[in-house]
Write an enzyme that holds these catalytic residues in place. Structure first.
Site, PDB file in Angstrom:
ATOM      1  CB  CYS A  85       0.342  34.573  -0.835  1.00 23.21           C
ATOM      2  SG  CYS A  85       0.743  35.869  -2.117  1.00 23.21           S
TER       3      CYS A  85
ATOM      4  CG  HIS B 145      -0.915  39.981  -3.482  1.00 27.55           C
ATOM      5  ND1 HIS B 145      -1.005  39.309  -4.662  1.00 27.55           N
ATOM      6  CD2 HIS B 145      -0.941  41.281  -3.865  1.00 27.55           C
ATOM      7  CE1 HIS B 145      -1.285  39.934  -5.759  1.00 27.55           C
ATOM      8  NE2 HIS B 145      -1.157  41.117  -5.371  1.00 27.55           N
TER       9      HIS B 145
ATOM     10  CD  GLU C 158      -0.626  31.797 -11.896  1.00 30.22           C
ATOM     11  OE1 GLU C 158       0.556  31.602 -12.350  1.00 30.22           O
ATOM     12  OE2 GLU C 158      -1.518  31.926 -12.757  1.00 30.22           O
ATOM     13  CG  HIS C 159       2.169  31.486  -7.284  1.00 26.86           C
ATOM     14  ND1 HIS C 159       2.526  32.894  -7.573  1.00 26.86           N
ATOM     15  CD2 HIS C 159       2.500  31.144  -8.467  1.00 26.86           C
ATOM     16  CE1 HIS C 159       3.005  33.152  -8.624  1.00 26.86           C
ATOM     17  NE2 HIS C 159       3.003  32.028  -9.255  1.00 26.86           N
ATOM     18  CG  HIS C 160       0.604  30.726  -1.789  1.00 23.49           C
ATOM     19  ND1 HIS C 160       1.160  31.907  -2.405  1.00 23.49           N
ATOM     20  CD2 HIS C 160       1.537  29.799  -1.417  1.00 23.49           C
ATOM     21  CE1 HIS C 160       2.509  31.804  -2.432  1.00 23.49           C
ATOM     22  NE2 HIS C 160       2.823  30.486  -1.818  1.00 23.49           N
TER      23      HIS C 160
END
Length: 184
Positions: A146, A144, A76-78
């Protein structure tokens, strides 16, 4: 919704400096919109529909483990992918869940934007809810993008999260048996 998403992808590509009329990009906004709809189709699913009454009476009370369920999600962050494996165990309390439903539950929650910690809890809570188990344990291992493609760019990093409910939280022996059986 697909047309709106496609239009937004076309704008994003243009803002990045791309010529959206060049041959390789002409259909990219439509393909990207279709891919994003697929990768987030968990929002369109409900637990009851995914389980589809595949909970059965059983007189077993021994640990059941389903391991190495692949998952693919987006943080949800990137909005970058994280992928990995999920291991689920439960102690039946008169009911068992159809085997394929574990993978379907994982997919339903994985195909939403979130963090791995939240995903692990959602899966554990869902298994507990539908089975009424004496205990549920979920361990997820994820890589991940990210962390791998941007930021610190660490290619060999991974994240392990766990949620233990009921007997898995209360009993060290039960938790240890689960972790030993999945090789942790």
């Amino acid at each position: 919704m697909s047309d709106k998403l496609s239009n937004h992808y076309e704008q994003i590509l243009g803002l990045l400096g791309e010529d959206v009329t060049r041959e390789g990009l002409v259909d990219t906004p439509k393909r990207a919109a279709k891919a994003m709809q697929f990768l987030t189709d968990g929002y369109e699913k409900q637990l009851e529909d995914v389980v589809n009454d595949a909970v059965f009476e059983a007189d077993t009370d021994e640990m059941v483990i389903v391991q190495d369920i692949e998952f693919y999600s987006l943080c949800e962050h990137h909005v970058l992918p994280f992928i990995g494996r999920c291991h689920i165990a439960y102690l039946p309390n008169g009911k068992v869940l159809g085997l394929s439903k574990f993978a379907r539950i994982v997919d339903m929650y994985a195909r939403r934007l979130q963090i791995q910690e939240g995903l692990t809890k959602q899966i554990a809570d869902a298994v507990q809810q539908v089975t009424g188990a004496k205990g549920v344990g979920v361990v997820m291992e994820g890589k991940h993008m990210c962390m791998m493609m941007r930021g610190v760019q660490k290619q060999n990093s991974s994240m392990v999260t766990s949620v233990m409910l009921g007997t898995f939280r209360e009993s060290q022996a039960t938790r240890t048996e689960f972790l030993r059986l999945i090789g942790k």
